[in-house]
Scaffold this motif. Structure first.
Motif, PDB file in Angstrom:
ATOM      1  N   GLY A  15       0.809  -1.216   0.000  1.00 13.04           N
ATOM      2  CA  GLY A  15       0.000   0.000   0.000  1.00 13.04           C
ATOM      3  C   GLY A  15       0.839   1.261   0.000  1.00 13.04           C
ATOM      4  N   ILE A  19       0.100   6.445   4.609  1.00 14.82           N
ATOM      5  CA  ILE A  19       0.757   5.657   5.660  1.00 14.82           C
ATOM      6  C   ILE A  19       1.927   4.844   5.088  1.00 14.82           C
ATOM      7  CG2 ILE A  19       0.379   3.892   7.434  1.00 14.82           C
ATOM      8  CD1 ILE A  19      -1.080   6.674   7.885  1.00 14.82           C
ATOM      9  N   GLU A  39       1.893  -1.302  -4.810  1.00 14.24           N
ATOM     10  CA  GLU A  39       0.657  -0.504  -4.843  1.00 14.24           C
ATOM     11  C   GLU A  39      -0.172  -0.973  -6.039  1.00 14.24           C
ATOM     12  OE1 GLU A  39      -1.208   1.888  -3.167  1.00 14.24           O
ATOM     13  OE2 GLU A  39      -2.474   1.456  -4.895  1.00 14.24           O
ATOM     14  N   MET A  40      -1.374  -1.447  -5.756  1.00 21.18           N
ATOM     15  CA  MET A  40      -2.174  -2.025  -6.854  1.00 21.18           C
ATOM     16  C   MET A  40      -2.689  -0.962  -7.821  1.00 21.18           C
ATOM     17  SD  MET A  40      -5.617  -3.252  -4.915  1.00 21.18           S
ATOM     18  CE  MET A  40      -6.631  -2.170  -3.922  1.00 21.18           C
ATOM     19  N   SER A  47      -7.674   5.883  -0.169  1.00 25.58           N
ATOM     20  CA  SER A  47      -8.326   6.944   0.613  1.00 25.58           C
ATOM     21  C   SER A  47      -7.542   8.247   0.623  1.00 25.58           C
ATOM     22  CB  SER A  47      -8.495   6.488   2.063  1.00 25.58           C
ATOM     23  OG  SER A  47      -9.320   5.362   2.109  1.00 25.58           O
ATOM     24  N   SER A  48      -6.227   8.144   0.457  1.00 26.86           N
ATOM     25  CA  SER A  48      -5.394   9.334   0.652  1.00 26.86           C
ATOM     26  C   SER A  48      -5.644  10.431  -0.375  1.00 26.86           C
ATOM     27  CB  SER A  48      -3.909   8.937   0.671  1.00 26.86           C
ATOM     28  OG  SER A  48      -3.669   8.102   1.776  1.00 26.86           O
ATOM     29  N   ALA A  52     -10.465  15.482   2.907  1.00 27.47           N
ATOM     30  CA  ALA A  52     -10.798  16.907   2.921  1.00 27.47           C
ATOM     31  C   ALA A  52      -9.532  17.745   3.075  1.00 27.47           C
ATOM     32  CB  ALA A  52     -11.766  17.207   4.063  1.00 27.47           C
ATOM     33  N   MET A  54      -7.335  18.279   5.475  1.00 18.79           N
ATOM     34  CA  MET A  54      -7.192  19.156   6.642  1.00 18.79           C
ATOM     35  C   MET A  54      -6.096  18.666   7.581  1.00 18.79           C
ATOM     36  SD  MET A  54      -9.090  21.845   6.687  1.00 18.79           S
ATOM     37  CE  MET A  54      -9.137  22.332   8.408  1.00 18.79           C
ATOM     38  N   ALA A 178      -0.567  -7.044  -4.415  1.00 14.67           N
ATOM     39  CA  ALA A 178      -0.206  -8.170  -3.547  1.00 14.67           C
ATOM     40  C   ALA A 178      -1.397  -9.112  -3.498  1.00 14.67           C
ATOM     41  CB  ALA A 178       0.143  -7.673  -2.154  1.00 14.67           C
ATOM     42  N   GLY A 337      -8.234   5.697  10.337  1.00 17.75           N
ATOM     43  CA  GLY A 337      -9.532   6.370  10.372  1.00 17.75           C
ATOM     44  C   GLY A 337      -9.610   7.659   9.589  1.00 17.75           C
ATOM     45  N   GLY A 338     -10.038   8.721  10.288  1.00 16.91           N
ATOM     46  CA  GLY A 338     -10.235  10.019   9.637  1.00 16.91           C
ATOM     47  C   GLY A 338      -9.057  10.948   9.793  1.00 16.91           C
ATOM     48  N   GLY A 340      -5.585   9.952   8.864  1.00 20.99           N
ATOM     49  CA  GLY A 340      -4.387   9.327   8.296  1.00 20.99           C
ATOM     50  C   GLY A 340      -3.433  10.286   7.612  1.00 20.99           C
ATOM     51  N   ILE A 341      -3.959  11.392   7.095  1.00 17.62           N
ATOM     52  CA  ILE A 341      -3.041  12.355   6.460  1.00 17.62           C
ATOM     53  C   ILE A 341      -2.356  13.163   7.561  1.00 17.62           C
ATOM     54  CG2 ILE A 341      -2.787  14.143   4.707  1.00 17.62           C
ATOM     55  CD1 ILE A 341      -4.102  11.678   3.526  1.00 17.62           C
ATOM     56  N   ILE A 342      -3.169  13.623   8.516  1.00 17.94           N
ATOM     57  CA  ILE A 342      -2.594  14.365   9.647  1.00 17.94           C
ATOM     58  C   ILE A 342      -1.490  13.533  10.306  1.00 17.94           C
ATOM     59  CG2 ILE A 342      -3.040  15.297  11.974  1.00 17.94           C
ATOM     60  CD1 ILE A 342      -6.003  15.646  11.107  1.00 17.94           C
TER      61      ILE A 342
HETATM   62  C1  LIG Z   1     -14.014  11.995   2.667  1.00 22.15           C
HETATM   63  C2  LIG Z   1     -12.801  11.825   3.531  1.00 22.15           C
HETATM   64  C3  LIG Z   1     -12.244  12.932   4.159  1.00 22.15           C
HETATM   65  C4  LIG Z   1     -11.082  12.799   4.916  1.00 22.15           C
HETATM   66  N1  LIG Z   1     -10.479  13.922   5.426  1.00 22.15           N
HETATM   67  C5  LIG Z   1      -9.307  13.801   6.077  1.00 22.15           C
HETATM   68  C6  LIG Z   1      -8.612  14.968   6.515  1.00 22.15           C
HETATM   69  O1  LIG Z   1      -9.062  16.102   6.290  1.00 22.15           O
HETATM   70  N2  LIG Z   1      -7.437  14.791   7.179  1.00 22.15           N
HETATM   71  C7  LIG Z   1      -6.918  13.551   7.430  1.00 22.15           C
HETATM   72  O2  LIG Z   1      -5.853  13.444   8.034  1.00 22.15           O
HETATM   73  N3  LIG Z   1      -7.557  12.426   7.002  1.00 22.15           N
HETATM   74  C8  LIG Z   1      -8.723  12.533   6.329  1.00 22.15           C
HETATM   75  N4  LIG Z   1      -9.360  11.411   5.893  1.00 22.15           N
HETATM   76  C9  LIG Z   1      -8.803  10.093   6.241  1.00 22.15           C
HETATM   77  C10 LIG Z   1      -7.603   9.749   5.379  1.00 22.15           C
HETATM   78  O3  LIG Z   1      -7.935   9.910   4.011  1.00 22.15           O
HETATM   79  C11 LIG Z   1      -7.177   8.303   5.664  1.00 22.15           C
HETATM   80  O4  LIG Z   1      -6.994   8.113   7.067  1.00 22.15           O
HETATM   81  C12 LIG Z   1      -5.859   7.988   4.995  1.00 22.15           C
HETATM   82  O5  LIG Z   1      -5.910   8.297   3.619  1.00 22.15           O
HETATM   83  C13 LIG Z   1      -5.501   6.518   5.175  1.00 22.15           C
HETATM   84  O6  LIG Z   1      -4.280   6.310   4.498  1.00 22.15           O
HETATM   85  P1  LIG Z   1      -3.756   4.847   4.212  1.00 22.15           P
HETATM   86  O7  LIG Z   1      -2.413   4.985   3.599  1.00 22.15           O
HETATM   87  O8  LIG Z   1      -3.906   4.008   5.438  1.00 22.15           O
HETATM   88  O9  LIG Z   1      -4.822   4.245   3.175  1.00 22.15           O
HETATM   89  P2  LIG Z   1      -4.913   4.451   1.592  1.00 22.15           P
HETATM   90  O10 LIG Z   1      -4.629   5.824   1.178  1.00 22.15           O
HETATM   91  O11 LIG Z   1      -6.208   3.845   1.156  1.00 22.15           O
HETATM   92  O12 LIG Z   1      -3.709   3.578   1.068  1.00 22.15           O
HETATM   93  C14 LIG Z   1      -3.781   2.159   1.013  1.00 22.15           C
HETATM   94  C15 LIG Z   1      -3.235   1.752  -0.341  1.00 22.15           C
HETATM   95  O13 LIG Z   1      -3.091   0.341  -0.371  1.00 22.15           O
HETATM   96  C16 LIG Z   1      -3.319  -0.082  -1.685  1.00 22.15           C
HETATM   97  N5  LIG Z   1      -3.616  -1.513  -1.636  1.00 22.15           N
HETATM   98  C17 LIG Z   1      -4.650  -2.092  -0.998  1.00 22.15           C
HETATM   99  N6  LIG Z   1      -4.602  -3.434  -1.164  1.00 22.15           N
HETATM  100  C18 LIG Z   1      -3.507  -3.683  -1.924  1.00 22.15           C
HETATM  101  C19 LIG Z   1      -2.932  -4.874  -2.443  1.00 22.15           C
HETATM  102  N7  LIG Z   1      -3.483  -6.084  -2.235  1.00 22.15           N
HETATM  103  N8  LIG Z   1      -1.806  -4.785  -3.196  1.00 22.15           N
HETATM  104  C20 LIG Z   1      -1.249  -3.563  -3.441  1.00 22.15           C
HETATM  105  N9  LIG Z   1      -1.766  -2.397  -2.981  1.00 22.15           N
HETATM  106  C21 LIG Z   1      -2.875  -2.470  -2.224  1.00 22.15           C
HETATM  107  C22 LIG Z   1      -4.494   0.772  -2.141  1.00 22.15           C
HETATM  108  O14 LIG Z   1      -4.585   0.848  -3.543  1.00 22.15           O
HETATM  109  C23 LIG Z   1      -4.188   2.113  -1.489  1.00 22.15           C
HETATM  110  O15 LIG Z   1      -3.525   3.008  -2.360  1.00 22.15           O
HETATM  111  C24 LIG Z   1     -10.505  11.516   5.110  1.00 22.15           C
HETATM  112  C25 LIG Z   1     -11.063  10.401   4.483  1.00 22.15           C
HETATM  113  C26 LIG Z   1     -12.192  10.546   3.686  1.00 22.15           C
HETATM  114  C27 LIG Z   1     -12.762   9.347   2.987  1.00 22.15           C
END
Ligand SMILES: Cc1cc2nc3c(=O)[nH]c(=O)nc-3n(C[C@H](O)[C@H](O)[C@H](O)COP(=O)(O)OP(=O)(O)OC[C@H]3O[C@@H](n4cnc5c(N)ncnc54)[C@H](O)[C@@H]3O)c2cc1C
Length: 376
Positions: A15, A19, A39-40, A47-48, A52, A54, A178, A337-338, A340-342
Protein backbone atom coordinates in the motif's frame (compact mmCIF):
# COMPACT_ATOMS: atom_id res chain seq x y z
CA UNK A 1 9.07 3.99 -11.14
CA UNK A 2 10.84 0.67 -11.97
CA UNK A 3 8.61 -1.92 -13.61
CA UNK A 4 10.68 -5.08 -13.09
CA UNK A 5 9.73 -7.01 -9.99
CA UNK A 6 12.61 -7.44 -7.53
CA UNK A 7 12.93 -11.08 -6.41
CA UNK A 8 13.95 -10.23 -2.85
CA UNK A 9 13.68 -7.36 -0.38
CA UNK A 10 14.49 -6.85 3.30
CA UNK A 11 10.97 -5.51 3.71
CA UNK A 12 7.81 -5.21 1.62
CA UNK A 13 5.19 -2.55 2.28
CA UNK A 14 1.70 -3.28 0.93
CA UNK A 15 0.00 0.00 0.00
CA UNK A 16 1.32 3.39 -1.11
CA UNK A 17 -1.14 5.71 0.61
CA UNK A 18 -0.10 8.36 3.11
CA UNK A 19 0.76 5.66 5.66
CA UNK A 20 2.77 3.36 3.37
CA UNK A 21 4.71 6.24 1.76
CA UNK A 22 5.56 7.83 5.10
CA UNK A 23 6.58 4.43 6.48
CA UNK A 24 8.88 3.89 3.50
CA UNK A 25 10.56 7.26 4.03
CA UNK A 26 10.98 6.88 7.78
CA UNK A 27 12.48 3.40 7.39
CA UNK A 28 14.82 4.64 4.65
CA UNK A 29 15.86 7.51 6.87
CA UNK A 30 16.62 4.96 9.61
CA UNK A 31 18.94 3.15 7.20
CA UNK A 32 16.62 0.37 5.98
CA UNK A 33 16.56 0.91 2.25
CA UNK A 34 16.15 -2.49 0.59
CA UNK A 35 12.39 -1.92 0.60
CA UNK A 36 9.76 -2.63 -2.04
CA UNK A 37 6.40 -0.86 -1.83
CA UNK A 38 3.67 -2.59 -3.84
CA UNK A 39 0.66 -0.50 -4.84
CA UNK A 40 -2.17 -2.03 -6.85
CA UNK A 41 -3.25 1.37 -8.22
CA UNK A 42 -1.20 4.53 -8.20
CA UNK A 43 0.47 6.23 -5.26
CA UNK A 44 -2.36 7.77 -3.19
CA UNK A 45 -5.15 6.27 -5.27
CA UNK A 46 -6.90 4.82 -2.20
CA UNK A 47 -8.33 6.94 0.61
CA UNK A 48 -5.39 9.33 0.65
CA UNK A 49 -6.58 11.13 -2.49
CA UNK A 50 -10.19 11.40 -1.24
CA UNK A 51 -9.70 13.41 1.94
CA UNK A 52 -10.80 16.91 2.92
CA UNK A 53 -7.06 17.73 3.12
CA UNK A 54 -7.19 19.16 6.64
CA UNK A 55 -4.33 19.40 9.08
CA UNK A 56 -5.94 19.73 12.49
CA UNK A 57 -5.12 19.97 16.17
CA UNK A 58 -8.83 20.22 17.01
CA UNK A 59 -9.59 16.70 15.85
CA UNK A 60 -7.94 14.86 18.73
CA UNK A 61 -10.84 13.51 20.76
CA UNK A 62 -8.58 12.20 23.53
CA UNK A 63 -5.23 13.11 24.99
CA UNK A 64 -3.22 10.38 23.27
CA UNK A 65 -4.37 11.35 19.78
CA UNK A 66 -4.21 15.09 20.53
CA UNK A 67 -0.58 14.76 21.65
CA UNK A 68 0.29 12.77 18.54
CA UNK A 69 -1.42 15.43 16.41
CA UNK A 70 0.82 18.02 18.09
CA UNK A 71 3.90 16.00 17.11
CA UNK A 72 2.57 15.58 13.58
CA UNK A 73 1.87 19.30 13.33
CA UNK A 74 5.45 20.16 14.27
CA UNK A 75 6.71 17.70 11.66
CA UNK A 76 4.50 19.28 8.96
CA UNK A 77 5.69 22.77 9.84
CA UNK A 78 9.20 21.47 9.00
CA UNK A 79 8.12 19.28 6.08
CA UNK A 80 9.54 21.48 3.34
CA UNK A 81 12.86 21.74 5.15
CA UNK A 82 12.97 17.97 5.79
CA UNK A 83 11.61 16.66 2.50
CA UNK A 84 12.16 19.57 0.11
CA UNK A 85 8.55 19.78 -1.08
CA UNK A 86 6.01 22.51 -0.12
CA UNK A 87 2.69 21.37 1.38
CA UNK A 88 0.67 24.55 0.68
CA UNK A 89 -0.65 24.80 4.23
CA UNK A 90 -3.17 27.63 4.85
CA UNK A 91 -4.01 28.09 8.56
CA UNK A 92 -7.59 29.35 8.22
CA UNK A 93 -8.65 27.84 11.56
CA UNK A 94 -11.19 25.22 12.61
CA UNK A 95 -14.55 26.06 14.18
CA UNK A 96 -16.64 23.34 15.85
CA UNK A 97 -20.32 24.10 16.39
CA UNK A 98 -22.34 22.24 19.04
CA UNK A 99 -26.10 22.20 19.55
CA UNK A 100 -27.56 21.16 22.92
CA UNK A 101 -26.90 17.49 22.17
CA UNK A 102 -23.12 17.91 21.69
CA UNK A 103 -22.32 20.87 23.94
CA UNK A 104 -21.59 18.82 27.09
CA UNK A 105 -19.04 16.72 25.22
CA UNK A 106 -17.40 19.63 23.40
CA UNK A 107 -16.59 21.72 26.49
CA UNK A 108 -14.37 19.11 28.26
CA UNK A 109 -12.76 18.28 24.92
CA UNK A 110 -11.78 21.94 24.52
CA UNK A 111 -10.45 21.99 28.11
CA UNK A 112 -8.35 18.90 27.35
CA UNK A 113 -6.88 20.53 24.21
CA UNK A 114 -6.15 23.73 26.16
CA UNK A 115 -4.42 21.73 28.91
CA UNK A 116 -2.03 20.39 26.27
CA UNK A 117 -1.24 23.92 25.09
CA UNK A 118 -3.32 23.65 21.89
CA UNK A 119 -4.80 27.05 20.98
CA UNK A 120 -8.55 26.59 21.49
CA UNK A 121 -11.18 29.22 22.29
CA UNK A 122 -14.69 28.61 23.59
CA UNK A 123 -17.13 30.86 21.75
CA UNK A 124 -20.71 31.86 22.59
CA UNK A 125 -23.20 31.93 19.70
CA UNK A 126 -23.34 35.75 19.49
CA UNK A 127 -19.56 35.92 19.21
CA UNK A 128 -19.60 33.24 16.49
CA UNK A 129 -22.23 35.25 14.59
CA UNK A 130 -20.24 38.46 15.00
CA UNK A 131 -17.09 36.87 13.58
CA UNK A 132 -18.70 34.64 10.95
CA UNK A 133 -21.96 36.25 9.84
CA UNK A 134 -22.62 33.61 7.16
CA UNK A 135 -23.39 31.01 9.84
CA UNK A 136 -26.83 30.28 11.25
CA UNK A 137 -26.30 29.94 15.01
CA UNK A 138 -29.97 29.86 16.07
CA UNK A 139 -29.67 26.32 17.49
CA UNK A 140 -25.99 26.56 18.56
CA UNK A 141 -25.11 26.47 22.27
CA UNK A 142 -21.34 26.73 22.08
CA UNK A 143 -18.47 26.65 19.59
CA UNK A 144 -14.73 26.06 19.79
CA UNK A 145 -12.18 27.71 17.55
CA UNK A 146 -8.59 26.68 16.89
CA UNK A 147 -6.67 29.18 14.76
CA UNK A 148 -3.80 26.86 13.82
CA UNK A 149 -5.65 24.36 11.61
CA UNK A 150 -6.16 24.47 7.88
CA UNK A 151 -5.95 22.71 4.53
CA UNK A 152 -2.74 21.38 3.02
CA UNK A 153 -1.91 19.30 -0.04
CA UNK A 154 -1.86 15.51 0.52
CA UNK A 155 -0.60 14.93 -3.03
CA UNK A 156 2.51 16.97 -2.34
CA UNK A 157 2.99 15.13 0.95
CA UNK A 158 2.84 11.72 -0.74
CA UNK A 159 5.01 12.89 -3.61
CA UNK A 160 7.57 14.23 -1.13
CA UNK A 161 7.78 10.94 0.76
CA UNK A 162 8.03 8.92 -2.46
CA UNK A 163 10.70 11.20 -3.88
CA UNK A 164 12.88 11.14 -0.78
CA UNK A 165 12.45 7.41 -0.13
CA UNK A 166 13.25 6.66 -3.80
CA UNK A 167 16.43 8.71 -3.52
CA UNK A 168 17.45 6.32 -0.72
CA UNK A 169 16.80 3.30 -2.93
CA UNK A 170 13.23 2.34 -1.96
CA UNK A 171 11.39 0.86 -4.96
CA UNK A 172 7.72 1.82 -5.49
CA UNK A 173 5.88 -0.59 -7.81
CA UNK A 174 2.60 0.88 -9.03
CA UNK A 175 -0.01 -1.32 -10.70
CA UNK A 176 1.27 -4.37 -8.76
CA UNK A 177 -1.26 -6.09 -6.53
CA UNK A 178 -0.21 -8.17 -3.55
CA UNK A 179 -2.21 -11.39 -3.56
CA UNK A 180 -0.86 -13.38 -0.63
CA UNK A 181 1.67 -13.75 2.17
CA UNK A 182 3.67 -16.97 2.32
CA UNK A 183 4.76 -18.29 5.72
CA UNK A 184 6.89 -21.22 6.79
CA UNK A 185 6.98 -22.40 10.40
CA UNK A 186 5.20 -19.27 11.63
CA UNK A 187 7.60 -16.93 9.79
CA UNK A 188 6.92 -14.82 6.74
CA UNK A 189 9.00 -15.86 3.73
CA UNK A 190 7.47 -13.99 0.79
CA UNK A 191 4.82 -11.68 -0.57
CA UNK A 192 2.96 -13.00 -3.60
CA UNK A 193 1.89 -10.47 -6.21
CA UNK A 194 0.14 -10.58 -9.56
CA UNK A 195 3.55 -9.91 -11.11
CA UNK A 196 5.45 -12.65 -9.23
CA UNK A 197 6.94 -13.49 -5.82
CA UNK A 198 9.09 -11.22 -3.66
CA UNK A 199 11.03 -13.18 -1.03
CA UNK A 200 11.14 -11.19 2.20
CA UNK A 201 11.23 -11.82 5.96
CA UNK A 202 9.13 -8.74 6.81
CA UNK A 203 5.83 -7.33 5.50
CA UNK A 204 4.07 -4.14 6.54
CA UNK A 205 0.33 -4.04 6.05
CA UNK A 206 -0.35 -0.40 5.13
CA UNK A 207 -3.28 -1.23 2.89
CA UNK A 208 -5.73 1.27 4.47
CA UNK A 209 -9.31 0.07 3.97
CA UNK A 210 -7.97 -3.12 2.33
CA UNK A 211 -5.89 -4.01 5.41
CA UNK A 212 -8.68 -6.38 6.50
CA UNK A 213 -8.23 -8.45 3.33
CA UNK A 214 -4.43 -8.40 3.57
CA UNK A 215 -4.70 -9.52 7.20
CA UNK A 216 -6.89 -12.47 6.25
CA UNK A 217 -4.07 -13.90 4.11
CA UNK A 218 -2.15 -14.37 7.34
CA UNK A 219 -5.17 -15.58 9.31
CA UNK A 220 -5.59 -12.24 11.09
CA UNK A 221 -8.93 -10.72 11.94
CA UNK A 222 -8.33 -6.96 11.72
CA UNK A 223 -11.43 -5.20 13.08
CA UNK A 224 -11.36 -2.10 10.90
CA UNK A 225 -14.79 -0.54 10.39
CA UNK A 226 -14.66 0.82 6.86
CA UNK A 227 -16.92 3.80 6.56
CA UNK A 228 -17.82 5.88 3.51
CA UNK A 229 -17.74 9.67 3.56
CA UNK A 230 -18.61 11.96 0.67
CA UNK A 231 -17.23 15.30 -0.42
CA UNK A 232 -18.93 17.93 -2.59
CA UNK A 233 -17.11 20.84 -4.19
CA UNK A 234 -19.01 23.84 -5.51
CA UNK A 235 -18.35 26.26 -8.35
CA UNK A 236 -16.96 29.69 -7.37
CA UNK A 237 -19.10 31.46 -4.79
CA UNK A 238 -18.04 35.04 -3.98
CA UNK A 239 -20.06 35.13 -0.73
CA UNK A 240 -17.62 32.81 1.09
CA UNK A 241 -14.28 34.51 1.77
CA UNK A 242 -11.14 32.50 1.02
CA UNK A 243 -9.97 32.90 4.63
CA UNK A 244 -13.22 31.63 6.19
CA UNK A 245 -12.41 28.90 8.75
CA UNK A 246 -13.23 25.25 8.32
CA UNK A 247 -16.56 24.78 10.13
CA UNK A 248 -17.86 21.48 11.47
CA UNK A 249 -21.50 21.21 12.53
CA UNK A 250 -21.20 18.44 15.10
CA UNK A 251 -24.96 17.81 15.20
CA UNK A 252 -24.89 16.22 11.74
CA UNK A 253 -21.12 15.76 11.26
CA UNK A 254 -21.23 18.05 8.21
CA UNK A 255 -18.36 20.40 7.47
CA UNK A 256 -17.29 23.00 4.95
CA UNK A 257 -14.32 25.17 4.07
CA UNK A 258 -13.27 27.43 1.21
CA UNK A 259 -11.75 25.55 -1.73
CA UNK A 260 -10.18 27.68 -4.46
CA UNK A 261 -13.05 30.11 -5.23
CA UNK A 262 -15.86 27.79 -4.11
CA UNK A 263 -16.39 25.59 -1.07
CA UNK A 264 -15.67 21.98 -0.19
CA UNK A 265 -18.07 20.17 2.13
CA UNK A 266 -18.05 16.69 3.61
CA UNK A 267 -20.39 14.36 5.45
CA UNK A 268 -21.21 10.71 6.05
CA UNK A 269 -20.37 7.67 8.10
CA UNK A 270 -21.99 4.92 6.01
CA UNK A 271 -20.71 1.41 6.83
CA UNK A 272 -18.92 0.26 3.68
CA UNK A 273 -17.67 -3.32 4.15
CA UNK A 274 -17.84 -3.67 0.35
CA UNK A 275 -15.63 -0.54 -0.13
CA UNK A 276 -18.32 0.93 -2.35
CA UNK A 277 -17.35 4.50 -3.28
CA UNK A 278 -20.45 5.48 -5.27
CA UNK A 279 -21.96 8.75 -4.03
CA UNK A 280 -25.65 8.03 -3.32
CA UNK A 281 -28.09 10.80 -4.36
CA UNK A 282 -29.56 10.65 -0.83
CA UNK A 283 -26.14 11.59 0.57
CA UNK A 284 -25.95 14.61 -1.72
CA UNK A 285 -29.44 15.67 -0.63
CA UNK A 286 -28.51 15.28 3.06
CA UNK A 287 -25.38 17.40 2.55
CA UNK A 288 -27.31 20.13 0.77
CA UNK A 289 -29.91 20.18 3.58
CA UNK A 290 -27.17 20.45 6.21
CA UNK A 291 -25.38 23.13 4.20
CA UNK A 292 -28.42 25.32 3.64
CA UNK A 293 -29.48 25.06 7.30
CA UNK A 294 -26.07 26.03 8.69
CA UNK A 295 -24.85 28.40 5.96
CA UNK A 296 -27.96 29.73 4.15
CA UNK A 297 -25.91 31.44 1.45
CA UNK A 298 -24.83 28.00 0.23
CA UNK A 299 -28.30 27.65 -1.29
CA UNK A 300 -26.86 29.72 -4.16
CA UNK A 301 -23.93 27.33 -4.71
CA UNK A 302 -23.64 25.30 -7.88
CA UNK A 303 -22.33 21.76 -7.50
CA UNK A 304 -19.08 21.21 -9.39
CA UNK A 305 -17.99 17.72 -8.41
CA UNK A 306 -18.46 15.03 -5.78
CA UNK A 307 -16.60 11.94 -4.63
CA UNK A 308 -16.72 9.34 -1.88
CA UNK A 309 -13.84 7.78 0.01
CA UNK A 310 -13.43 5.20 2.75
CA UNK A 311 -12.24 5.98 6.27
CA UNK A 312 -10.71 2.90 7.93
CA UNK A 313 -12.11 3.52 11.42
CA UNK A 314 -11.69 1.45 14.58
CA UNK A 315 -14.08 1.06 17.51
CA UNK A 316 -11.87 3.00 19.96
CA UNK A 317 -10.54 5.60 17.52
CA UNK A 318 -6.95 4.37 17.79
CA UNK A 319 -4.98 3.02 14.83
CA UNK A 320 -3.72 -0.56 14.65
CA UNK A 321 0.06 -0.50 14.79
CA UNK A 322 2.62 -3.13 15.67
CA UNK A 323 3.40 -6.80 15.36
CA UNK A 324 0.76 -9.32 14.39
CA UNK A 325 0.33 -11.78 17.26
CA UNK A 326 1.51 -15.30 16.55
CA UNK A 327 3.34 -14.63 13.27
CA UNK A 328 6.92 -13.58 12.87
CA UNK A 329 7.41 -10.98 10.15
CA UNK A 330 4.15 -9.04 9.85
CA UNK A 331 3.77 -5.49 11.10
CA UNK A 332 0.51 -3.57 10.94
CA UNK A 333 0.16 0.14 10.19
CA UNK A 334 -3.52 0.61 9.46
CA UNK A 335 -6.84 1.76 10.89
CA UNK A 336 -5.87 5.44 10.85
CA UNK A 337 -9.53 6.37 10.37
CA UNK A 338 -10.23 10.02 9.64
CA UNK A 339 -6.76 11.29 10.52
CA UNK A 340 -4.39 9.33 8.30
CA UNK A 341 -3.04 12.35 6.46
CA UNK A 342 -2.59 14.37 9.65
CA UNK A 343 -0.88 11.43 11.35
CA UNK A 344 1.23 10.17 8.43
CA UNK A 345 4.53 11.48 9.86
CA UNK A 346 3.72 9.78 13.17
CA UNK A 347 2.61 6.51 11.54
CA UNK A 348 5.88 6.36 9.62
CA UNK A 349 7.98 7.23 12.65
CA UNK A 350 6.27 4.62 14.84
CA UNK A 351 7.00 1.86 12.35
CA UNK A 352 10.61 2.93 11.90
CA UNK A 353 11.00 2.99 15.70
CA UNK A 354 9.45 -0.47 16.03
CA UNK A 355 11.61 -1.99 13.30
CA UNK A 356 14.84 -0.48 14.59
CA UNK A 357 14.33 -0.73 18.36
CA UNK A 358 11.04 -2.48 19.10
CA UNK A 359 9.61 0.58 20.87
CA UNK A 360 8.93 4.29 20.36
CA UNK A 361 9.47 7.39 22.47
CA UNK A 362 6.41 9.02 20.87
CA UNK A 363 3.81 6.81 22.54
CA UNK A 364 3.39 3.42 24.17
CA UNK A 365 2.72 1.59 20.90
CA UNK A 366 1.25 -1.31 22.90
CA UNK A 367 -2.01 0.58 23.22
CA UNK A 368 -2.38 0.44 19.42
CA UNK A 369 -1.77 -3.30 19.19
CA UNK A 370 -4.17 -5.64 17.41
CA UNK A 371 -4.39 -7.76 20.56
CA UNK A 372 -6.34 -5.00 22.40
CA UNK A 373 -9.37 -6.23 20.47
CA UNK A 374 -10.99 -9.44 21.51
CA UNK A 375 -11.45 -10.73 17.99
CA UNK A 376 -12.34 -14.23 19.14
C1 LIG B 1 -14.01 11.99 2.67
C2 LIG B 1 -12.80 11.82 3.53
C3 LIG B 1 -12.24 12.93 4.16
C4 LIG B 1 -11.08 12.80 4.92
N1 LIG B 1 -10.48 13.92 5.43
C5 LIG B 1 -9.31 13.80 6.08
C6 LIG B 1 -8.61 14.97 6.51
O1 LIG B 1 -9.06 16.10 6.29
N2 LIG B 1 -7.44 14.79 7.18
C7 LIG B 1 -6.92 13.55 7.43
O2 LIG B 1 -5.85 13.44 8.03
N3 LIG B 1 -7.56 12.43 7.00
C8 LIG B 1 -8.72 12.53 6.33
N4 LIG B 1 -9.36 11.41 5.89
C9 LIG B 1 -8.80 10.09 6.24
C10 LIG B 1 -7.60 9.75 5.38
O3 LIG B 1 -7.93 9.91 4.01
C11 LIG B 1 -7.18 8.30 5.66
O4 LIG B 1 -6.99 8.11 7.07
C12 LIG B 1 -5.86 7.99 4.99
O5 LIG B 1 -5.91 8.30 3.62
C13 LIG B 1 -5.50 6.52 5.18
O6 LIG B 1 -4.28 6.31 4.50
P1 LIG B 1 -3.76 4.85 4.21
O7 LIG B 1 -2.41 4.98 3.60
O8 LIG B 1 -3.91 4.01 5.44
O9 LIG B 1 -4.82 4.25 3.18
P2 LIG B 1 -4.91 4.45 1.59
O10 LIG B 1 -4.63 5.82 1.18
O11 LIG B 1 -6.21 3.85 1.16
O12 LIG B 1 -3.71 3.58 1.07
C14 LIG B 1 -3.78 2.16 1.01
C15 LIG B 1 -3.24 1.75 -0.34
O13 LIG B 1 -3.09 0.34 -0.37
C16 LIG B 1 -3.32 -0.08 -1.68
N5 LIG B 1 -3.62 -1.51 -1.64
C17 LIG B 1 -4.65 -2.09 -1.00
N6 LIG B 1 -4.60 -3.43 -1.16
C18 LIG B 1 -3.51 -3.68 -1.92
C19 LIG B 1 -2.93 -4.87 -2.44
N7 LIG B 1 -3.48 -6.08 -2.24
N8 LIG B 1 -1.81 -4.79 -3.20
C20 LIG B 1 -1.25 -3.56 -3.44
N9 LIG B 1 -1.77 -2.40 -2.98
C21 LIG B 1 -2.87 -2.47 -2.22
C22 LIG B 1 -4.49 0.77 -2.14
O14 LIG B 1 -4.59 0.85 -3.54
C23 LIG B 1 -4.19 2.11 -1.49
O15 LIG B 1 -3.52 3.01 -2.36
C24 LIG B 1 -10.51 11.52 5.11
C25 LIG B 1 -11.06 10.40 4.48
C26 LIG B 1 -12.19 10.55 3.69
C27 LIG B 1 -12.76 9.35 2.99
Amino acid sequence: MPMTLPHTADLVIIGAGAIGCSTAWHLAQAGITNIVVVEMGQVGSGSSSKSASMLSLQFGRDETMARLAQHAYVRYMRFEEEIGVPIDFRPIGWLNLATAAEADALRPEAAMLQSLGINTELLAPDEIKRRYPLLNVDDIIVGTYGPDDGPFDPHMILWGYVKRASQHGVRFLQGVKATGITQRGGRVTAVETDAGTIATPLVINAAGPWAIEVGRWAGLDIPILNSARSILVTAPLAAVPADHPFVEDLSVEWYFRPEIDGVLMGMGKRPAPDLNTATPPAMIDAMIDAAVHRVPVLAQAELLTAWTGIRPLTADGYPIVGAAPGIDGILLNCGWGGVGIIMAPIAGQLLADLVTSGRSDLVDVGRFSLSRFDTH
